[in-house]
Design an enzyme around this catalytic site. Structure first.
Site, PDB file in Angstrom:
ATOM      1  N   ARG A  74       0.858  -1.185   0.000  1.00 28.78           N
ATOM      2  CA  ARG A  74       0.000   0.000   0.000  1.00 28.78           C
ATOM      3  C   ARG A  74       0.897   1.240   0.000  1.00 28.78           C
ATOM      4  O   ARG A  74       1.801   1.354   0.823  1.00 28.78           O
ATOM      5  CB  ARG A  74      -0.890  -0.021   1.227  1.00 28.78           C
ATOM      6  N   ARG A 143      -2.144   6.293   9.672  1.00 29.12           N
ATOM      7  CA  ARG A 143      -1.987   5.840   8.286  1.00 29.12           C
ATOM      8  C   ARG A 143      -2.177   6.996   7.308  1.00 29.12           C
ATOM      9  O   ARG A 143      -2.189   8.148   7.714  1.00 29.12           O
ATOM     10  CB  ARG A 143      -2.981   4.716   8.029  1.00 29.12           C
ATOM     11  N   LYS A 219      -4.574   0.489  14.776  1.00 27.60           N
ATOM     12  CA  LYS A 219      -4.483   1.423  13.651  1.00 27.60           C
ATOM     13  C   LYS A 219      -5.140   2.764  13.985  1.00 27.60           C
ATOM     14  O   LYS A 219      -5.982   2.854  14.879  1.00 27.60           O
ATOM     15  CB  LYS A 219      -5.125   0.830  12.411  1.00 27.60           C
ATOM     16  N   LYS A 221      -6.606   6.397  11.929  1.00 24.98           N
ATOM     17  CA  LYS A 221      -6.875   6.950  10.590  1.00 24.98           C
ATOM     18  C   LYS A 221      -7.343   8.393  10.688  1.00 24.98           C
ATOM     19  O   LYS A 221      -8.201   8.717  11.487  1.00 24.98           O
ATOM     20  CB  LYS A 221      -7.938   6.107   9.891  1.00 24.98           C
ATOM     21  N   CYS A 441     -14.697  -3.742  -0.745  1.00 25.86           N
ATOM     22  CA  CYS A 441     -13.292  -3.975  -0.386  1.00 25.86           C
ATOM     23  C   CYS A 441     -12.721  -5.066  -1.292  1.00 25.86           C
ATOM     24  O   CYS A 441     -13.424  -5.636  -2.109  1.00 25.86           O
ATOM     25  CB  CYS A 441     -13.179  -4.373   1.074  1.00 25.86           C
ATOM     26  N   CYS A 447      -7.324 -11.442   0.348  1.00 23.37           N
ATOM     27  CA  CYS A 447      -7.320 -10.917   1.714  1.00 23.37           C
ATOM     28  C   CYS A 447      -7.486 -12.057   2.709  1.00 23.37           C
ATOM     29  O   CYS A 447      -8.398 -12.875   2.605  1.00 23.37           O
ATOM     30  CB  CYS A 447      -8.438  -9.892   1.894  1.00 23.37           C
ATOM     31  N   CYS A 486     -15.672  -9.067   5.285  1.00 25.60           N
ATOM     32  CA  CYS A 486     -15.538  -9.422   6.689  1.00 25.60           C
ATOM     33  C   CYS A 486     -16.006  -8.222   7.510  1.00 25.60           C
ATOM     34  O   CYS A 486     -16.262  -7.164   6.959  1.00 25.60           O
ATOM     35  CB  CYS A 486     -14.076  -9.771   7.023  1.00 25.60           C
ATOM     36  N   CYS A 490     -13.521  -2.274   5.744  1.00 29.31           N
ATOM     37  CA  CYS A 490     -12.683  -1.431   4.887  1.00 29.31           C
ATOM     38  C   CYS A 490     -13.488  -0.529   3.951  1.00 29.31           C
ATOM     39  O   CYS A 490     -13.057   0.573   3.632  1.00 29.31           O
ATOM     40  CB  CYS A 490     -11.733  -2.294   4.068  1.00 29.31           C
TER      41      CYS A 490
END
Lengths: 585, 584
Positions: A74, A143, A219, A221, A441, A447, A486, A490
């Site tokens: 990414r 991120r 994470k 964001k 996603c 994935c 899932c 995302c």
């Protein structure tokens, strides 16, 4: 230093020597295409996810081959802005080292898929040469920082893009690991680290002054929105900046939002999606400092024992927004003002041609699921490369996985239009409003988290639903529809009007009632709906909407008013009030 | 050194043993250990035999990694309590091998609609099938992982539990079914299940059944054995342009034996298309009589109808007497070029005879010869099988699809369950060192890998301590890494010491095994100086020559030898049988 958190990832970070681990040894091991389990966690901080093609696992085992391991890379693109030269390089890397497709992500980043281990170092080094990096594109750090691509107001865009870049730089990890592992040219030179604006206080950990050796618990964001567009989905992010304007082009400050997040775990009601809260208002020169303070409060107060409870949204649930604000203000050394008024209208993109105040042109095109690749009928990758070769403006990746060819001078417009026509890109947005507001996603086959199909399936599902829309005259009515394979979210499915979240192959939880501009969470309408039954479940609701909606009423609002689902006021209520629907399937 | 407190000895016995041990010389200690072992075997024990650690096998099937993680937690906990643990991933094992386990913990998750983890599907199916042997000696307990929000909660764990019980296993601790929050029930299960295990009693020695005498028939090249094909796999992954077969042939009941380094001969049959083309080109009838068979049948099994050489062409022209062919034959170089990629049928068509008689035509043909393949298995690991690694040869030339007769016979004609005629071909020039301590270096790109799989299997079975270094190369890492999973296992077990790979087409510049040899020249020289054997198998025309040159270069660079001395050194190495090649 705080005691070591109990979650497994905390131990990995602790032992990693600032994200080094044994990645270099792993890269040198030519017997396997995989990295060690711990290193797979660490490479995320470097923007690299190990994956494998799950479709062919079984076949390969029979052939005495390990799973087809490869890596997703990414690329961090603050604000989603890429020069034509950078675009051409990304295109080349996609073809030479990856699977030939360039993915535009839901967070304004580029993604490469299918890079094998022996080509990893080369790819990252070449991305670096193109003046992009992959550091902190994933992992427990701040991120890619997103901002509204806003072609209408070029001065405002310039300002928010600059802020996005500043925040991105300021909150980047400072470890030399990235340079040592991927870029090392043998000179032994370290990347020069500068702090501009300076850090809040003294440097406690010289190697990693903002994060410390354990980085964040999870994470993080960050996004910047410019009303009336909420394309970046401000409420779905840990940290948000809403630009407050005076007149057309003067930003007087930002409303700060904190504690949004999508991810949850099936069957665990202690985990839930949550919308961000307003924290207060700050002036432009305070913005980076406030960001650093939010990160540091989360660093010290986030849950490091239970990873599913580690995001900022749970920290805020635990501390309360007032206590959290106090901690932030204490670090900042100033108080935040009351949030200012603003209004959002939607979270989609504005397609087609726009001329800005300076007379430059911008073309926003629809890119289905953000996948830029060539097929015989639609050689999108080639078409965009040809445009990049003559384009003098820039490219902007949108938060909805679409693309803006921006800042086209009047003199270049005809040339670019000709190429758009030649490569069938001119009517990229001549689709149903539903498709233009769809998002999925990556999911299967690569994935590792995927439970069900997503980007390979949503286009087909949209086609099925379109037949109902045509029939009811709703083709041009925008309804947001999103799918993830899932529950990690995302594609931000829990704030869309129709949301699908994979449970098992061919089975999805169906959520309804999200806000049209991302201001309200949805609610579970039907669990584990089989893919061939989705249309049957949705059709009566869509027909009801077509007949009985009020003037200007959005689909999400309607499903609540009509009683299909109860409203979700906040994240804590997300799992409450689910009523088993009486379905005719 | 003293007897550990958790030994099966009583405190008094411990004291005596400790006192005795304190004063023993090495020789005395050795003698005594044999003496005590003898007591254990003759079953006249006034004293209990020293405790072998109780073995515990932990079998897991994992999708997300939870079962795998818990298995390693179990192994740690059990290890601390003195058990000898063995962790087995269902993805890497055959179910039947579980019949050897005495104490077994199973940790397995359930997915989707009551499915096993992807990697465990084959294992699960085998375990549930009729082929699964009885497990009368196993003491076991199952930990099932699942998600209550699914209909078939923990189904796979339940299946294993019931199945082992049905196969005669003794459930020593009840199965625990865990929901997504598995930590607490897991701890409870672990404590309970470990406590329920028998502690420290050594296993009763198994009595080996006397070997069945081999069948009296002698099979050889003249009297080949009809061996059943039991497995055929294309080793290359989807996306590869190569077709490398792994085949397994049964030797059951044949009494045949072979050694690593030997080859297997296979008698092929000609393809129908090739027979028809030859019949069409000669104008002969398929069912013409030839001896007590038909011409078509004889062309299928008895005659080589594809090979073409100048010698064959000359013999051919004695019958055909074509002036054109005579002229063509005179320019030898040009004729060799013409032959390239052509077969007998091209000669028949280009220089046709006016009229053929069956006898005249077949009189020109050579008998269909068997093809030899380096064996890819060790009989110590597969007593009743022989494995081969075969590259299927298919190409198009001069407007015709052409194939390698034997490789495609095995690839296309012999189905699983069918037989092929085979014989063993001994190769005493390609043998493992007598001494199991001797290090070996093996260079086997492509199908050249075959004998080294046999070598490694043999050394693993013999528990040989010598270091093993394998060089492998092919086109692409992702598709063409032949037997990759085998090598990864051997690396993990420490049987393979080093594995160096060269994949030629994964990057712009072509990288081959000889480049890796040169890169690692210093270490190779060190191994050779310590007595390592050096083996090469595979392509003779280029690879073997390049590797030979690389060895000479290494001797010059790292052995500081002159070019002449390097040659002398390499010749000596060959004479000492430390440089062996099987090239083709």
């Amino acid at each position: 230093m705080s005691t070591l958190g109990k979650s497994a990832n905390e131990g990995i970070k602790d032992a990693s020597e600032y994200l080094r681990g044994t990645i270099l040894d792993g890269l040198a091991d030519s017997a396997t295409g995989s990295l060690s389990k711990d290193d797979q966690q660490l490479t995320k901080f470097h923007g690299i996810y190990q994956q494998d093609d799950r479709d062919i696992r079984k076949e390969r085992r029979k052939k005495k081959l390990e799973p087809a391991y490869s890596f997703m890379i990414r690329v961090r693109v603050p604000g989603g802005v890429s020069t034509p030269e950078q675009w051409i390089e990304m295109d080349r890397i996609a073809q030479e080292h990856a699977n030939g497709a360039l993915k535009l992500t839901t967070r304004q980043a580029f993604q490469f898929h299918g890079v094998i281990k022996s080509n990893l170092k080369k790819s990252i080094a070449e991305i670096n040469e193109a003046l992009f990096d992959t550091l902190a594109a994933c992992g427990d750090v701040n991120r890619n920082v997103m901002c509204n691509p806003n072609p209408m107001q070029s001065k405002v865009h310039g300002d928010v893009l600059e802020l996005a870049t500043q925040i991105s730089d300021h909150l980047s990890p400072r470890t030399g690991a990235y340079h040592d592992i991927w870029i090392d040219d043998g000179s032994g030179e370290k990347v020069k680290v500068t702090y501009d604006p300076p850090l809040i206080d003294d440097i406690a950990d010289p190697e990693e002054p903002i994060y410390g050796k354990h980085y964040l618990p999870r994470k993080f964001k960050t996004v910047i929105a410019v009303p009336p567009s909420n394309d970046v989905d401000i409420y779905a992010h840990d940290l948000g900046y809403i630009a407050i304007l005076e007149g057309d082009d003067k930003i007087v400050g930002y409303n700060i939002t904190v504690g949004g997040g999508m991810g949850m775990t099936h069957g665990n009601e202690e985990t839930f999606p949550r919308l961000a809260d307003g924290l207060g208002f700050c002036t432009p020169d305070q913005a980076v400092k406030v960001g650093e303070a939010v990160v540091r409060v989360q660093r010290d107060h986030g849950n490091r024992d239970v990873r599913t409870n580690a995001r900022l949204k749970y920290t805020i649930e635990r501390l309360g927004i007032n206590k959290f604000r106090e901690e932030v203000e204490k670090l900042c050394g100033f108080e935040l003002e009351k949030p200012r008024d603003f209004e959002f209208e939607d979270n989609g993109d504005r397609y087609g041609w726009i001329e800005d105040h300076e007379g430059n042109f911008h073309y926003t095109m629809f890119v289905e699921n953000g996948r830029v690749y060539d097929t015989e009928e639609y050689p999108l990758l080639t078409g965009l490369r040809e445009i990049a070769e003559i384009h003098e403006g820039d490219f902007r990746l949108t938060a909805n996985q679409n693309l803006i060819i921006a800042n086209i001078s009047p003199g270049k417009k005809a040339e670019i239009e000709k190429l758009l026509e030649e490569y069938n890109m001119v009517d990229s947005y001549e689709r149903s409003a539903l498709r233009l507001n769809s998002m999925a996603c990556v999911s299967l086959p690569t994935c590792g988290l995927a439970l069900a199909e997503s980007q390979r399936y949503l286009p087909e599902l949209v086609s099925e639903i379109e037949s109902v829309l045509e029939d009811t005259g709703l083709r041009h009515d925008a309804i947001t529809i999103r799918m993830t394979g899932c529950p990690n979210g995302c594609a931000r499915p829990y704030i869309s009007e129709i949301g699908f979240v994979g449970r098992a192959p061919g089975k999805y939880n169906l959520y309804l009632g999200g806000g049209f501009h991302g201001e309200r969470l949805s609610k579970l309408y039907a669990p584990s709906v089989k893919s061939d039954e989705i249309k049957t479940v949705l059709e009566p609701i869509i027909r009801d909407y077509a007949e009985n909606r009020k003037d200007g009423e959005h689909f999400g609002d309607f499903t609540i008013r009509a009683g299909y689902i109860k409203v979700t006021e906040n994240g804590r209520d997300f799992h409450k009030d689910f009523v088993e629907p009486t379905l005719s399937v | 050194m003293s007897i550990p407190a958790n030994s099966p000895l009583s405190p008094d016995q411990q004291q005596i043993a400790n006192q005795l041990a304190a004063g023993l010389s090495a020789e005395q200690a050795n003698w005594l250990s044999g003496f005590y072992a003898g007591i254990a075997h003759t079953g006249a024990p006034p004293i209990t035999a020293p405790a072998a650690k109780t073995e515990l096998t932990i079998l897991y099937g994992s999708e997300s990694g939870n079962a795998e993680k818990l298995s390693s937690d179990v192994a740690k906990a059990a290890g601390k309590q003195g058990f000898k643990t063995k962790v087995v991933n269902m993805a890497d094992a055959n179910a039947a091998t579980m019949s050897k386990a005495e104490n077994l913990f199973v940790i397995v998750s359930t997915w989707g609609e009551g499915d096993p983890p992807e990697g465990a599907i084959d294992y699960y199916e085998e375990f549930m099938s009729d082929k699964m042997p009885q497990l009368p000696n196993v003491k076991y307990s199952v930990l099932a992982l699942g998600d209550t929000s699914y209909e078939h909660f923990c189904k796979i764990g339940k299946d294993f539990d019931e199945r082992i019980n049905k196969l005669g296993g003794e459930r020593i601790y009840d199965r625990v079914d865990c929901d997504v929050d598995f930590e607490e029930p897991f701890q409870k299960w672990l404590t309970g299940a470990l406590a329920a295990l028998p502690s420290g009693e050594p296993a009763a020695p198994g009595s080996a059944a006397p070997a069945v005498a081999p069948a009296a028939t002698v099979y050889d090249k003249k009297n080949p054995y009809s061996s059943e094909l039991s497995e055929r796999i294309v080793l290359n992954g989807t996306g590869s342009i190569k077709e490398t077969l792994h085949v397994e042939l049964s030797l059951q009941g044949s009494g045949l034996t072979y050694q690593p380094g030997d080859s297997l001969g296979i008698y092929p049959e000609n393809r129908r298309e090739d027979i028809e083309a030859v019949l069409a080109a000669t104008g002969l009838e398929a069912n013409s009589k030839l001896g007590d068979t038909t011409l078509a049948e004889a062309l299928k099994t008895d005659f080589d109808i594809t090979s073409l050489s100048p010698a064959i062409a000359m013999k051919y022209n004695k019958v055909v007497e074509s002036e054109d062919l005579q002229k063509a034959l005179e320019d030898k170089a040009a004729f060799k070029d013409w032959i390239w990629g052509r077969q007998l049928v091209d000669l028949l068509e280009s220089y046709p005879n006016k009229k053929w008689e069956v006898d005249t035509f077949t009189g020109l043909l050579r008998p269909l010869a068997p093809r030899l393949y380096s064996i890819a298995s060790s009989q110590a690991a597969h007593p009743d099988e022989v494995h081969l690694t075969i590259a299927a040869v298919r190409y198009s030339a001069h407007g015709r699809d052409r194939v390698g007769v034997c490789s495609t016979y095995v690839a296309d004609k012999v189905d699983i369950g069918d037989t092929a005629k085979v014989f063993f071909h001994s190769n005493n020039n390609f043998r493992l060192p007598e001494n199991d301590e001797t290090p070996i270096i093996m260079v086997g790109p492509g199908t050249g890998i075959a004998p080294f799989r046999a070598f490694i299997e043999e050394r693993a079975a013999r528990e040989a301590n010598g270091k093993n270094w394998l060089f492998f190369g092919d086109q692409h890492f992702s598709y063409d890494f032949l037997y990759q999973l085998d090598w990864l296992d051997y690396l993990e077990d420490g049987i393979l010491t080093e594995l160096s790979t060269a994949f030629s087409r994964d990057q712009k510049e072509k990288i081959y095994v000889q480049h890796r040899l040169e890169e690692l020249g210093a270490e190779i020289w060190e191994w050779l100086e310590k007595g390592a054997y050096f083996y090469v198998c595979g392509d003779a025309t280029r690879m073997a020559k390049d590797v030979n040159q690389a060895l000479l270069d290494i001797a010059q660079e790292h052995g500081k030898k002159s070019p002449e001395d390097a040659k002398v050194w390499l010749t000596a190495l060959r004479k000492e049988k430390r440089y062996q090649r099987d090239v083709y």
